[in-house]
Design a protein around this motif. Structure first.
Motif, PDB file in Angstrom:
ATOM      1  N   ALA A  37       0.819  -1.195   0.016  1.00 28.02           N
ATOM      2  CA  ALA A  37      -0.031  -0.091   0.207  1.00 28.02           C
ATOM      3  C   ALA A  37       0.784   1.302   0.227  1.00 28.02           C
ATOM      4  O   ALA A  37       1.971   1.531   0.159  1.00 28.02           O
ATOM      5  CB  ALA A  37      -1.034   0.102   1.060  1.00 28.02           C
ATOM      6  N   ARG A  39       2.461   4.741   1.272  1.00 24.61           N
ATOM      7  CA  ARG A  39       2.736   5.016   2.726  1.00 24.61           C
ATOM      8  C   ARG A  39       1.876   6.137   3.279  1.00 24.61           C
ATOM      9  O   ARG A  39       1.802   6.304   4.495  1.00 24.61           O
ATOM     10  CB  ARG A  39       4.351   5.464   2.866  1.00 24.61           C
ATOM     11  CG  ARG A  39       5.122   4.424   2.570  1.00 24.61           C
ATOM     12  CD  ARG A  39       6.470   4.765   2.704  1.00 24.61           C
ATOM     13  NE  ARG A  39       6.776   5.927   1.511  1.00 24.61           N
ATOM     14  CZ  ARG A  39       7.959   6.222   1.116  1.00 24.61           C
ATOM     15  NH1 ARG A  39       9.131   5.544   1.607  1.00 24.61           N
ATOM     16  NH2 ARG A  39       8.187   6.925   0.063  1.00 24.61           N
ATOM     17  N   ALA A  41      -1.426   7.200   3.220  1.00 23.20           N
ATOM     18  CA  ALA A  41      -2.808   6.873   3.218  1.00 23.20           C
ATOM     19  C   ALA A  41      -3.640   8.107   4.189  1.00 23.20           C
ATOM     20  O   ALA A  41      -3.477   8.206   5.123  1.00 23.20           O
ATOM     21  CB  ALA A  41      -3.106   5.621   4.007  1.00 23.20           C
ATOM     22  N   VAL A  46      -6.751   3.821   0.800  1.00 26.62           N
ATOM     23  CA  VAL A  46      -5.500   3.080   0.730  1.00 26.62           C
ATOM     24  C   VAL A  46      -5.294   2.708  -0.802  1.00 26.62           C
ATOM     25  O   VAL A  46      -6.450   2.220  -1.332  1.00 26.62           O
ATOM     26  CB  VAL A  46      -5.509   1.678   1.527  1.00 26.62           C
ATOM     27  CG1 VAL A  46      -4.275   1.151   1.440  1.00 26.62           C
ATOM     28  CG2 VAL A  46      -5.404   2.440   3.164  1.00 26.62           C
ATOM     29  N   TYR A  72       4.180  -1.481   4.357  1.00 26.35           N
ATOM     30  CA  TYR A  72       2.885  -0.796   4.576  1.00 26.35           C
ATOM     31  C   TYR A  72       2.298  -1.943   3.484  1.00 26.35           C
ATOM     32  O   TYR A  72       2.466  -1.965   2.285  1.00 26.35           O
ATOM     33  CB  TYR A  72       2.918   0.754   3.932  1.00 26.35           C
ATOM     34  CG  TYR A  72       3.632   1.557   4.696  1.00 26.35           C
ATOM     35  CD1 TYR A  72       2.904   2.051   5.543  1.00 26.35           C
ATOM     36  CD2 TYR A  72       4.858   1.759   4.663  1.00 26.35           C
ATOM     37  CE1 TYR A  72       3.626   2.970   6.705  1.00 26.35           C
ATOM     38  CE2 TYR A  72       5.565   2.731   5.419  1.00 26.35           C
ATOM     39  CZ  TYR A  72       4.911   3.409   6.403  1.00 26.35           C
ATOM     40  OH  TYR A  72       5.454   4.008   7.277  1.00 26.35           O
ATOM     41  N   ASN A 110       2.916  -2.348   8.823  1.00 26.22           N
ATOM     42  CA  ASN A 110       1.774  -1.351   8.932  1.00 26.22           C
ATOM     43  C   ASN A 110       0.893  -1.922   8.019  1.00 26.22           C
ATOM     44  O   ASN A 110       0.824  -1.644   6.926  1.00 26.22           O
ATOM     45  CB  ASN A 110       2.242   0.005   8.608  1.00 26.22           C
ATOM     46  CG  ASN A 110       3.595   0.519   9.506  1.00 26.22           C
ATOM     47  OD1 ASN A 110       3.117   0.842  10.450  1.00 26.22           O
ATOM     48  ND2 ASN A 110       4.530   0.765   8.865  1.00 26.22           N
ATOM     49  N   GLN A 112      -2.491  -1.625   6.357  1.00 30.74           N
ATOM     50  CA  GLN A 112      -3.131  -0.458   5.786  1.00 30.74           C
ATOM     51  C   GLN A 112      -4.591  -0.687   5.492  1.00 30.74           C
ATOM     52  O   GLN A 112      -5.539   0.192   5.220  1.00 30.74           O
ATOM     53  CB  GLN A 112      -2.401   0.466   4.733  1.00 30.74           C
ATOM     54  CG  GLN A 112      -1.106   0.853   4.835  1.00 30.74           C
ATOM     55  CD  GLN A 112      -1.106   2.082   6.016  1.00 30.74           C
ATOM     56  OE1 GLN A 112      -1.129   1.899   6.935  1.00 30.74           O
ATOM     57  NE2 GLN A 112      -1.178   3.170   5.183  1.00 30.74           N
TER      58      GLN A 112
END
Length: 118
Positions: A37, A39, A41, A46, A72, A110, A112
């Protein structure tokens, strides 16, 4: 800042984008991961990145021979997020250390978003 490895013959500089490409490619091989995804967002939106833009979903921090990787990701609905994350961490850590010779201190995941397949 590029990673730097010193040996008796000289030194090797490895750019952060190279490490990000290695980490993104290694992560994409893991089960349960739909994709990387972006970074940034914003407002809960997303963007799922294509394979050629993997480095946009990876942030790399290097200090000498030590590397910290932030990923991500978007995971598949129905998979256990903690198991998917642990698999990605192990795979990315092993691959980056194996291909670059640098030490990976941390791999931060992370999540997302979750993608529901129809």
């Amino acid at each position: 800042m590029p990673g730097k490895i010193d040996n008796k013959y000289g030194y090797i500089n490895i750019d952060d984008t190279v490490i990000a490409t290695i980490a993104g490619s290694a992560a994409m091989e893991c089960y349960g991961l739909v994709g990387m995804a972006s970074r940034n967002a914003t407002e809960g939106l997303v963007e799922l990145l294509r394979r050629e833009n993997l480095t946009k979903g990876v942030r790399v921090h290097t200090e000498g021979e030590d590397v910290v990787v932030d990923l991500y990701i978007v995971v598949e609905f129905g998979t256990k997020i903690s198991v998917v994350a642990n698999n990605i961490i192990e795979r990315v850590k092993y691959t980056v250390e194996d291909l670059t010779g640098m030490r990976v201190q941390k791999v931060n995941i992370n999540v997302q978003g979750v993608r529901v397949q129809k």
